[in-house]
Design an enzyme around this catalytic site. Structure first.
Site, PDB file in Angstrom:
ATOM      1  N   LYS A 111      62.462  32.452  30.481  1.00  0.00           N
ATOM      2  CA  LYS A 111      63.227  33.592  31.001  1.00  0.00           C
ATOM      3  C   LYS A 111      64.728  33.373  30.906  1.00  0.00           C
ATOM      4  O   LYS A 111      65.483  34.329  30.754  1.00  0.00           O
ATOM      5  CB  LYS A 111      62.799  33.913  32.434  1.00  0.00           C
ATOM      6  N   LYS A 192      50.903  36.718  26.981  1.00  0.00           N
ATOM      7  CA  LYS A 192      50.301  37.039  28.283  1.00  0.00           C
ATOM      8  C   LYS A 192      50.349  38.540  28.594  1.00  0.00           C
ATOM      9  O   LYS A 192      51.354  39.190  28.305  1.00  0.00           O
ATOM     10  CB  LYS A 192      51.088  36.262  29.359  1.00  0.00           C
ATOM     11  N   LYS A 195      53.014  42.447  33.713  1.00  0.00           N
ATOM     12  CA  LYS A 195      53.386  43.714  34.339  1.00  0.00           C
ATOM     13  C   LYS A 195      54.805  44.137  33.984  1.00  0.00           C
ATOM     14  O   LYS A 195      55.155  45.286  34.105  1.00  0.00           O
ATOM     15  CB  LYS A 195      53.183  43.700  35.852  1.00  0.00           C
TER      16      LYS A 195
HETATM   17  P1  TYM Z   1      53.007  36.961  39.187  1.00  0.00           P
HETATM   18  O1  TYM Z   1      53.411  38.093  40.067  1.00  0.00           O
HETATM   19  O2  TYM Z   1      53.655  36.841  37.859  1.00  0.00           O
HETATM   20  O3  TYM Z   1      51.466  37.010  38.983  1.00  0.00           O
HETATM   21  C1  TYM Z   1      50.598  37.141  40.088  1.00  0.00           C
HETATM   22  C2  TYM Z   1      49.330  36.360  39.833  1.00  0.00           C
HETATM   23  O4  TYM Z   1      48.645  36.888  38.712  1.00  0.00           O
HETATM   24  C3  TYM Z   1      48.425  35.841  37.759  1.00  0.00           C
HETATM   25  N1  TYM Z   1      48.556  36.431  36.425  1.00  0.00           N
HETATM   26  C4  TYM Z   1      47.646  36.343  35.484  1.00  0.00           C
HETATM   27  N2  TYM Z   1      46.447  35.750  35.453  1.00  0.00           N
HETATM   28  C5  TYM Z   1      45.730  35.846  34.313  1.00  0.00           C
HETATM   29  N3  TYM Z   1      46.181  36.523  33.215  1.00  0.00           N
HETATM   30  C6  TYM Z   1      47.384  37.132  33.207  1.00  0.00           C
HETATM   31  N4  TYM Z   1      47.796  37.787  32.133  1.00  0.00           N
HETATM   32  C7  TYM Z   1      48.178  37.050  34.376  1.00  0.00           C
HETATM   33  N5  TYM Z   1      49.392  37.538  34.699  1.00  0.00           N
HETATM   34  C8  TYM Z   1      49.619  37.136  35.957  1.00  0.00           C
HETATM   35  C9  TYM Z   1      49.506  34.817  38.027  1.00  0.00           C
HETATM   36  O5  TYM Z   1      49.153  33.547  37.549  1.00  0.00           O
HETATM   37  C10 TYM Z   1      49.591  34.876  39.526  1.00  0.00           C
HETATM   38  O6  TYM Z   1      48.585  34.084  40.131  1.00  0.00           O
HETATM   39  N6  TYM Z   1      55.504  33.186  41.295  1.00  0.00           N
HETATM   40  C11 TYM Z   1      54.301  33.994  41.353  1.00  0.00           C
HETATM   41  C12 TYM Z   1      54.167  34.704  42.683  1.00  0.00           C
HETATM   42  C13 TYM Z   1      54.227  33.783  43.849  1.00  0.00           C
HETATM   43  C14 TYM Z   1      53.185  32.937  44.298  1.00  0.00           C
HETATM   44  C15 TYM Z   1      53.713  32.265  45.441  1.00  0.00           C
HETATM   45  C16 TYM Z   1      51.879  32.684  43.867  1.00  0.00           C
HETATM   46  C17 TYM Z   1      55.299  33.631  44.665  1.00  0.00           C
HETATM   47  N7  TYM Z   1      54.990  32.719  45.615  1.00  0.00           N
HETATM   48  C18 TYM Z   1      52.961  31.344  46.153  1.00  0.00           C
HETATM   49  C19 TYM Z   1      51.134  31.737  44.581  1.00  0.00           C
HETATM   50  C20 TYM Z   1      51.669  31.093  45.705  1.00  0.00           C
HETATM   51  C21 TYM Z   1      54.346  35.042  40.260  1.00  0.00           C
HETATM   52  O7  TYM Z   1      55.384  35.361  39.762  1.00  0.00           O
HETATM   53  O8  TYM Z   1      53.149  35.596  39.984  1.00  0.00           O
END
Ligand code: TYM
Length: 330
Positions: A111, A192, A195
């Site tokens: 990023k 990937k 969103k």
């Molecule tokens: P984020 O918002 O990008 O994604 C949320 C969750 O969805 C999973 N994910 C996917 N899994 C499979 N295939 C995909 N294409 C895909 N895209 C997203 C991500 O692995 C994630 O589990 N930093 C984190 C949010 C966060 C968090 C936390 C998670 C903040 N604090 C504490 C766990 C614990 C994030 O940006 O996820």
């Protein structure tokens, strides 16, 4: 009772990837674990956002969690920014994190390349995530594979803090879904499903119109081998669709390969579209019932009260261990 926790960042509409990677794991585990699920709105601020859209998404995420099957009676559901002890903890953890390890995070590297004027928040983001995880002594963190490295960093930071100041943090483990894989973009199946993708032809949003979902799956990129077979290197598109079908039906990849052994890609895609639509149509129906309900506020009030109490206790303990307190320590 063991504890699980996860969060999702409201930078775009929830996708099938988020559902499979995180939300559904929480649904499956909620009966047996003390479960914490939040909207990681502070994390969304690391990259520029449209203020009104971000604001609207926070509530949509909460309603969508419940529509996906998250039971408010079994989960502590809250909005991250309503817990001020978490960013406060994050600062204390930053002082126990090395610049080198934070700058080695894959997401930071990717990023920060996209925009030369990236914020410091982009670098410290995984430390905030460590605070999200560590405050409540959770045992497992259900995430997609792209977040595994961040959970591992949280473990390393916690371990270093424990060694330096005394044992106050539990070391949590990341937990991956059945296939343990990412869900990839349908049009560009080596990237990937995200969103925040600007061109969403390969992204299935949980809010998509059902006909649109069918179209996107029927137009998914495949290959010329004409064999429903899992081989990510040579058949990334088909392998991705196999993962989606396996996750949504609970069948193994081998069973689905066998089911389509002598059949063409068209028939296979129709099957993947059917199972996906079956899931998402139920979610959308429930979502419509929930989004305007007054219950959401009382769910969030209960959730944040519990979350704040735990975070405050951990924050005070951290301060004391680090010596930053009015109390005279022995
Ligand atoms: P984020 O918002 O990008 O994604 C949320 C969750 O969805 C999973 N994910 C996917 N899994 C499979 N295939 C995909 N294409 C895909 N895209 C997203 C991500 O692995 C994630 O589990 N930093 C984190 C949010 C966060 C968090 C936390 C998670 C903040 N604090 C504490 C766990 C614990 C994030 O940006 O996820």
């Amino acid at each position: 009772m063991k504890r699980i926790l996860t969060g999702l960042k409201p930078t775009g509409d929830l996708t099938l990837g988020n559902y499979i990677g995180a939300i559904r794991q929480m649904v499956k585990m909620q009966d047996e674990y003390d479960s914490f699920l939040f909207v990681a709105d502070l994390h969304a601020l690391t990259i520029p956002q449209d203020v009104k859209e971000l604001n609207a998404r926070i509530r949509k995420f909460i309603a969508m969690y419940i529509a996906c099957g998250i039971d408010p009676n079994k989960n502590t559901i809250y909005i991250q920014s309503e817990n001020e002890f978490i960013p406060a903890m994050s600062y204390l953890l930053e002082c126990t994190t090395y610049y080198g390890e934070a700058s080695r995070m894959i997401q930071f590297k990717e990023k920060s390349k996209q925009n030369a004027n990236f914020s410091i928040g982009l670098l410290t983001y995984p430390v905030l995530m460590a605070a999200d995880i560590l405050y409540c002594d959770c045992d497992y963190v259900p995430v997609g594979i792209d977040q595994k490295q961040h959970v591992e960093l949280a473990r390393n930071i916690a371990e270093r803090f424990n060694n330096r100041y005394g044992e106050i943090f539990k070391l949590p483990e990341p937990l991956l879904s059945q296939t343990g894989t990412k869900i990839y973009d349908l049009k560009n199946p080596t990237k990937k499903m995200s969103k925040s993708e600007e061109n969403p032809v390969g992204v299935i949003s949980l809010f998509d119109d059902l006909d649109n979902i069918r179209n996107k799956i029927m137009k998914a990129t495949t290959d010329s081998l004409n064999k429903v077979h899992f081989d990510f290197e040579n058949q990334p598109g088909i392998s991705n669709l196999l993962n989606i079908a396996s996750e949504l039906t609970g069948k193994t990849i081998e069973t689905i390969e066998e089911q389509f052994k002598d059949k063409g890609y068209g028939e296979f895609k129709k099957y993947v579209a059917d199972v996906t639509i079956e899931h998402i149509s139920k979610i959308q129906k429930r979502y419509e019932e929930i989004i305007n309900s007054k219950e959401l506020d009382s769910i969030l009030n209960t959730g944040i009260e519990r979350s704040r109490k735990l975070a405050q206790e951990k924050y005070e303990l951290m301060k004391e261990k680090m010596g930053v307190t009015r109390k005279i320590l022995n």
